[in-house]
Enzyme design. Structure first.
Site, PDB file in Angstrom:
ATOM      1  N   LYS A  68      -6.420  -5.169  -4.098  1.00  0.00           N
ATOM      2  CA  LYS A  68      -7.209  -5.720  -2.996  1.00  0.00           C
ATOM      3  C   LYS A  68      -8.227  -4.704  -2.485  1.00  0.00           C
ATOM      4  O   LYS A  68      -8.097  -3.497  -2.718  1.00  0.00           O
ATOM      5  CB  LYS A  68      -6.296  -6.166  -1.858  1.00  0.00           C
ATOM      6  CG  LYS A  68      -5.475  -5.049  -1.199  1.00  0.00           C
ATOM      7  CD  LYS A  68      -4.410  -5.636  -0.276  1.00  0.00           C
ATOM      8  CE  LYS A  68      -3.564  -4.544   0.382  1.00  0.00           C
ATOM      9  NZ  LYS A  68      -4.244  -3.848   1.463  1.00  0.00           N
ATOM     10  N   ASP A  99       0.785  -1.242   0.000  1.00  0.00           N
ATOM     11  CA  ASP A  99       0.000   0.000   0.000  1.00  0.00           C
ATOM     12  C   ASP A  99       0.817   1.293   0.000  1.00  0.00           C
ATOM     13  O   ASP A  99       0.450   2.273   0.652  1.00  0.00           O
ATOM     14  CB  ASP A  99      -0.962   0.017   1.186  1.00  0.00           C
ATOM     15  CG  ASP A  99      -1.977  -1.104   1.138  1.00  0.00           C
ATOM     16  OD1 ASP A  99      -1.988  -1.856   0.153  1.00  0.00           O
ATOM     17  OD2 ASP A  99      -2.758  -1.242   2.103  1.00  0.00           O
ATOM     18  N   CYS A 145      -2.584  -2.938   7.300  1.00  0.00           N
ATOM     19  CA  CYS A 145      -2.433  -3.866   6.178  1.00  0.00           C
ATOM     20  C   CYS A 145      -1.152  -4.681   6.231  1.00  0.00           C
ATOM     21  O   CYS A 145      -1.132  -5.827   5.776  1.00  0.00           O
ATOM     22  CB  CYS A 145      -2.548  -3.103   4.858  1.00  0.00           C
ATOM     23  SG  CYS A 145      -4.190  -2.388   4.619  1.00  0.00           S
TER      24      CYS A 145
END
Length: 224
Positions: free
Chosen positions: A135, A37, A168
């Site tokens: 995702k 991310d 995450c």
């Protein structure tokens, strides 16, 4: 008046147990560098998180080290895997929307929207042959083919980096452990919105599912 002794400031993150020489444990042939991310909305000064007033200093430092790790991985032939959140309003789960509303942040789920630019990578970019995962949720394994792609390459070890440590990175690391992967979290190549969240997440992962190491140790191992 006597002079006060100088005090050494200890970084709580680096004070945690770390593997100083990961060496063969992260051998290039069976290891993936996982970049979680590192996107505009999470890392850029004009992204959503910065727009909330978050201090991006630690995120910037983490991305600096991630850039170094990517370069070292490519030079050593290590698989590089890029994870990123990509959402649309219709893809938001009811649980997420309800949670946001109940915590007083209705609409807070609107992040990394496809087409907004917020979903774009920030300061990093995949190349042909890298793994790319889009995702919706925190874990990079949830609803994706990450596990299949890693196993197809003979990967059994994941070197974890990215944003954020407590969300995450943590979720992906735990899910990797549950799927029988060996995991190393690079403590100085991750960051969270608050220092305490970063340290406590590292401590929890080190306690339950992962080993910690540093970017310098990983680079050294891959240069050997």
């Amino acid at each position: 008046m006597p002079e006060l002794a100088a005090q050494t400031v200890i970084d709580p993150a680096t004070a945690l147990p770390h593997v100083a020489q990961p060496g063969a444990m992260i051998a290039p042939a069976r290891t993936a560098l996982v970049v979680v991310d590192v996107q505009v909305d999470f890392a850029a000064p004009h992204g959503v998180v910065a727009g909330y007033g978050a201090d991006m200093t630690e995120s910037d430092k983490a991305v600096d080290r991630i850039e170094d790790l990517i370069a070292a991985a490519r030079a050593a032939g290590v698989t590089v895997a890029f994870m990123r959140v990509m959402t649309r309003p219709e893809s938001d789960s009811q649980a997420l929307k309800t949670w946001m509303a109940r915590r007083g942040s209705p609409g807070g789920e609107a992040i990394c929207r496809i087409g907004s630019g917020g979903e774009d990578y920030w300061r990093v970019a995949p190349r042909p042959g890298d793994i790319e995962i889009a995702k919706l949720a925190y874990s990079s394994f949830h609803g994706t083919d990450l596990d299949m792609q890693l196993r197809a390459r003979g990967i059994d070890t994941m070197v974890m980096t990215g944003l954020t440590t407590d969300c995450c990175v943590d979720s992906t690391t735990r899910d990797a452990f549950h799927r029988n992967y060996h995991t190393f979290v690079v403590s100085d190549a991750c960051a969270a919105a608050e220092p305490d969240l970063h340290v406590h997440a590292l401590k929890a992962m080190a306690q339950h599912c992962s080993l910690l190491t540093t970017s310098a140790a990983v680079v050294e191992a891959w240069r050997a």
